[in-house]
Design a protein around this motif. Structure first.
Motif, mmCIF file in Angstrom:
data_model
loop_
_atom_site.group_PDB
_atom_site.id
_atom_site.type_symbol
_atom_site.label_atom_id
_atom_site.label_comp_id
_atom_site.label_asym_id
_atom_site.label_seq_id
_atom_site.Cartn_x
_atom_site.Cartn_y
_atom_site.Cartn_z
ATOM 1 N N ALA A 73 4.581 38.873 -49.456
ATOM 2 C CA ALA A 73 4.251 39.892 -48.449
ATOM 3 C C ALA A 73 2.801 40.328 -48.577
ATOM 4 C CB ALA A 73 5.185 41.087 -48.603
ATOM 5 N N GLY A 74 2.331 40.561 -49.804
ATOM 6 C CA GLY A 74 0.933 40.918 -49.992
ATOM 7 C C GLY A 74 0.001 39.816 -49.525
ATOM 8 N N HIS A 75 0.414 38.564 -49.749
ATOM 9 C CA HIS A 75 -0.391 37.422 -49.310
ATOM 10 C C HIS A 75 -0.503 37.383 -47.787
ATOM 11 C CE1 HIS A 75 -1.959 33.363 -48.970
ATOM 12 N NE2 HIS A 75 -0.935 33.059 -48.179
ATOM 13 N N ILE A 76 0.551 37.777 -47.079
ATOM 14 C CA ILE A 76 0.502 37.821 -45.610
ATOM 15 C C ILE A 76 -0.610 38.754 -45.147
ATOM 16 C CG2 ILE A 76 1.752 38.624 -43.559
ATOM 17 C CD1 ILE A 76 4.342 37.627 -44.939
ATOM 18 N N GLY A 77 -0.634 39.966 -45.721
ATOM 19 C CA GLY A 77 -1.688 40.910 -45.357
ATOM 20 C C GLY A 77 -3.064 40.413 -45.777
ATOM 21 N N TRP A 78 -3.152 39.821 -46.975
ATOM 22 C CA TRP A 78 -4.432 39.290 -47.466
ATOM 23 C C TRP A 78 -4.948 38.181 -46.557
ATOM 24 C CZ3 TRP A 78 -5.616 34.273 -48.791
ATOM 25 C CH2 TRP A 78 -6.860 34.080 -49.399
ATOM 26 N N PHE A 79 -4.066 37.276 -46.128
ATOM 27 C CA PHE A 79 -4.465 36.146 -45.284
ATOM 28 C C PHE A 79 -5.092 36.651 -43.983
ATOM 29 C CE2 PHE A 79 -3.825 32.848 -42.118
ATOM 30 C CZ PHE A 79 -4.109 31.670 -42.805
ATOM 31 N N ALA A 80 -4.445 37.638 -43.351
ATOM 32 C CA ALA A 80 -4.983 38.180 -42.094
ATOM 33 C C ALA A 80 -6.336 38.846 -42.324
ATOM 34 C CB ALA A 80 -3.988 39.170 -41.498
ATOM 35 N N GLU A 81 -6.456 39.629 -43.389
ATOM 36 C CA GLU A 81 -7.721 40.303 -43.659
ATOM 37 C C GLU A 81 -8.813 39.297 -44.021
ATOM 38 O OE1 GLU A 81 -9.436 44.067 -46.266
ATOM 39 O OE2 GLU A 81 -7.890 42.773 -47.156
ATOM 40 N N TRP A 82 -8.483 38.281 -44.802
ATOM 41 C CA TRP A 82 -9.432 37.255 -45.253
ATOM 42 C C TRP A 82 -10.063 36.525 -44.078
ATOM 43 C CZ3 TRP A 82 -11.709 35.734 -49.712
ATOM 44 C CH2 TRP A 82 -12.145 34.411 -49.858
ATOM 45 N N ASN A 87 -13.959 38.246 -42.193
ATOM 46 C CA ASN A 87 -14.639 37.034 -41.734
ATOM 47 C C ASN A 87 -15.656 37.396 -40.643
ATOM 48 O OD1 ASN A 87 -15.409 34.525 -40.822
ATOM 49 N ND2 ASN A 87 -13.377 33.938 -40.066
ATOM 50 N N THR A 88 -16.938 37.394 -40.988
ATOM 51 C CA THR A 88 -17.966 37.772 -40.021
ATOM 52 C C THR A 88 -18.192 36.700 -38.959
ATOM 53 O OG1 THR A 88 -19.737 36.836 -41.397
ATOM 54 C CG2 THR A 88 -19.149 39.159 -41.763
ATOM 55 N N GLN A 89 -17.628 35.499 -39.133
ATOM 56 C CA GLN A 89 -17.808 34.406 -38.180
ATOM 57 C C GLN A 89 -16.494 34.018 -37.492
ATOM 58 O OE1 GLN A 89 -19.994 32.478 -41.583
ATOM 59 N NE2 GLN A 89 -21.116 31.485 -39.925
ATOM 60 N N ARG A 90 -15.570 34.985 -37.423
ATOM 61 C CA ARG A 90 -14.255 34.714 -36.834
ATOM 62 C C ARG A 90 -14.349 34.337 -35.355
ATOM 63 N NH1 ARG A 90 -14.777 40.051 -38.002
ATOM 64 N NH2 ARG A 90 -14.997 41.454 -36.216
ATOM 65 N N ALA A 91 -15.390 34.774 -34.657
ATOM 66 C CA ALA A 91 -15.504 34.493 -33.220
ATOM 67 C C ALA A 91 -15.696 33.014 -32.924
ATOM 68 C CB ALA A 91 -16.668 35.290 -32.630
ATOM 69 N N PHE A 92 -16.039 32.213 -33.937
ATOM 70 C CA PHE A 92 -16.206 30.773 -33.730
ATOM 71 C C PHE A 92 -14.869 30.046 -33.641
ATOM 72 C CE2 PHE A 92 -20.343 31.904 -35.550
ATOM 73 C CZ PHE A 92 -21.199 31.229 -34.699
ATOM 74 N N GLY A 93 -13.791 30.715 -34.001
ATOM 75 C CA GLY A 93 -12.485 30.087 -33.913
ATOM 76 C C GLY A 93 -12.371 28.867 -34.807
ATOM 77 N N VAL A 94 -11.848 27.778 -34.245
ATOM 78 C CA VAL A 94 -11.625 26.572 -35.030
ATOM 79 C C VAL A 94 -12.932 25.962 -35.521
ATOM 80 C CG1 VAL A 94 -11.665 24.912 -33.127
ATOM 81 C CG2 VAL A 94 -10.184 24.487 -35.108
ATOM 82 N N GLU A 95 -14.052 26.341 -34.918
ATOM 83 C CA GLU A 95 -15.361 25.861 -35.364
ATOM 84 C C GLU A 95 -15.940 26.727 -36.482
ATOM 85 O OE1 GLU A 95 -16.557 23.061 -34.310
ATOM 86 O OE2 GLU A 95 -14.921 22.801 -32.856
ATOM 87 N N PRO A 100 -17.037 31.038 -44.542
ATOM 88 C CA PRO A 100 -17.902 31.943 -43.775
ATOM 89 C C PRO A 100 -18.377 33.111 -44.634
ATOM 90 C CG PRO A 100 -15.616 32.381 -43.275
ATOM 91 C CD PRO A 100 -15.621 31.177 -44.168
ATOM 92 N N THR A 101 -19.373 33.828 -44.144
ATOM 93 C CA THR A 101 -19.822 35.053 -44.804
ATOM 94 C C THR A 101 -18.707 36.095 -44.712
ATOM 95 O OG1 THR A 101 -22.085 34.561 -44.123
ATOM 96 C CG2 THR A 101 -21.620 36.813 -44.862
ATOM 97 N N ARG A 102 -18.374 36.704 -45.849
ATOM 98 C CA ARG A 102 -17.248 37.629 -45.851
ATOM 99 C C ARG A 102 -17.646 39.018 -46.336
ATOM 100 N NH1 ARG A 102 -13.917 33.022 -46.802
ATOM 101 N NH2 ARG A 102 -12.340 32.953 -45.163
ATOM 102 N N LEU A 103 -16.919 40.023 -45.804
ATOM 103 C CA LEU A 103 -17.088 41.410 -46.210
ATOM 104 C C LEU A 103 -16.130 41.729 -47.360
ATOM 105 C CD1 LEU A 103 -17.146 42.986 -42.622
ATOM 106 C CD2 LEU A 103 -19.112 42.296 -44.033
ATOM 107 N N ALA A 104 -16.265 42.905 -47.930
ATOM 108 C CA ALA A 104 -15.380 43.332 -49.011
ATOM 109 C C ALA A 104 -13.992 43.644 -48.460
ATOM 110 C CB ALA A 104 -15.968 44.562 -49.701
#
Length: 429
Positions: A73-82, A87-95, A100-104
């Motif tokens: 369950a914790g991994h589910i929340g971590w995966f979404a946040e990760w 993820n500062t480059q999430r707007a690129f989607g599959v590309e 990517p550069t990540r925040l805390a």
């Protein structure tokens, strides 16, 4: 002459969070589905808590097929946040780059606790990990941040890619929680579907079929192994209307199916000798019933010894057992494309699917131009290690959320896997 028109209907936009077309969901419906998925995860955690309390357990026994439900369950929340909030480059989607550069993280220890690369399976049982109350709080916090970012996401396949991914990832993990309960013998109140009417095999006319998906805007979300469409000429074939039943499987056992080497492939026979298997997983007794009145199967279902109905789909079989039964019956396992054509075109004539996930024989090589998902490296969703040694799964089970029940979904699993609610069906040779 085969038809030149594929039977697959054109995809549509979803109108419900339970629609198989949720891969194309926009922001509004996606938001509702993400809330629904998180509620489902929290509900399953509550059922685990109740089942453990009823069984007098303070902790679950370790099993090679099981991870602690709280860690998952914790991994589910971590995966979404990760992949979304951090993820500062999430707007690129599959590309999006694989790194990517990540925040805390919201929780400073999140990576140490829930990242698969930092928390190996053997260490996921550690008492230092957060308890259920803390894990639930983290799930609610990560959901809130996901929904806030979704409100501002671009209404495109790229812009919504990681939100759709988080949804389907959580749904798949929900199915894993139910599968683990069966492995551990914990009752979560899940019930198998009632046996359907047994019908004669169906003759399916030849057709031209597109197996797989074309990448591009408008496709919606898809896992990497679904991409790379192939146009195939499918000759006329005969296929079972339903998965092989316990009644049919008992005949194989009574005829010495587990002792006859000629019925097994060399790899399957080696697996059988090493495992000592005499029946599918969770089966305690199997054989002819008294007075010759059909087959009898006693299996443990969520920890309770239950007499299986003869017309119920045989399940928890490995690929090797399915293949041996097919050889014994003088038939063969259905191929991917045959299964898919029948699931789309023969339902009105009595073809049944969705009771169990099913083994099918398919192409176990990367498609032309294949490339892995950026997020999947090193996870069980990474299709690259699977090609060449895994077998294809099609369909869905009663444990699967409705929106994952799509006749187009293809997954991979090692031939010995049998913890999922797996069955199989065959075609005429």
């Amino acid at each position: 002459m085969p038809s030149t028109t594929p039977l697959l209907p054109p995809p549509g936009l979803p109108h419900s969070i339970d629609s198989p077309d949720m891969r194309r969901a926009g922001r509004e419906l996606l938001s509702l589905a993400l809330i629904d998925a998180r509620n489902h995860t929290l509900h399953l955690l509550g059922l685990y808590e109740q089942a453990m309390e009823k069984a007098g357990l303070t902790q679950l026994p370790k099993s090679p097929d099981v991870v602690p439900p709280t860690w998952l369950a914790g991994h589910i929340g971590w995966f979404a946040e990760w992949w979304i909030a951090r993820n500062t480059q999430r707007a690129f989607g599959v590309e999006c780059p694989a790194r990517p550069t990540r925040l805390a993280a919201i929780e400073p220890m999140a990576d140490a606790w829930w990242s698969p690369s930092q928390r190996p399976e053997a260490e996921r049982w550690s008492p230092e990990l957060p308890d259920l109350t803390s894990t639930k709080a983290y799930l609610l916090e990560t959901l809130e941040s996901t929904l806030e970012l979704l409100e501002r996401a671009a209404e495109t396949d790229a812009g919504l890619y990681f939100y759709r991914l988080a949804l389907f990832h959580e749904d798949l993990r929900g199915e894993q929680l139910i599968v683990m309960a069966q492995t551990l013998g914990l009752s979560l109140g899940a019930e198998l579907p009632l046996p359907g009417i047994t019908r004669e095999p169906l003759l399916v006319p030849g057709t031209r079929w597109r197996l797989g998906l074309d990448a591009g805007e408008g496709t919606g979300f898809a896992f990497a192994q679904e991409y790379g469409a192939l146009e195939l000429e499918v000759p006329e074939f005969e296929i079972d209307a339903q998965p092989v039943t316990w009644l049919q499987f008992v005949e194989f056992v009574d005829d010495g199916g587990y002792d006859r080497q000629e019925l097994w492939s060399p790899e399957g026979w080696a697996w059988l000798q090493a495992s000592g298997r005499r029946a599918p997983r969770h089966v305690e007794q199997i054989g002819a019933a008294h007075h010759g009145a059909g087959g009898s199967v006693l299996q443990r279902r969520f920890g309770v010894a239950t007499r299986a109905a003869g017309q119920q789909s045989a399940m928890h079989v490995s690929w090797w057992e399915a293949d041996a039964w097919a050889r014994w019956s003088g038939r063969r396992l259905a191929t991917e494309v045959e299964w898919e054509v029948a699931a789309h075109g023969a339902v009105r004539r009595g073809y049944r699917w969705g009771e169990v996930q099913e083994w099918t024989a398919g192409t176990l090589r990367p498609w032309p131009g294949f490339s892995a998902d950026p997020w999947s490296a090193g996870t069980e969703f990474d299709p690259l290690p699977a090609f060449g040694h895994a077998r294809v799964l099609r369909g869905s089970s009663f444990a699967t959320r409705a929106r994952l029940r799509s006749a187009r979904w293809r997954g991979f699993a090692p031939a010995q896997r049998d913890d999922m609610f797996l069955g199989f069906r065959t075609c005429a040779i």
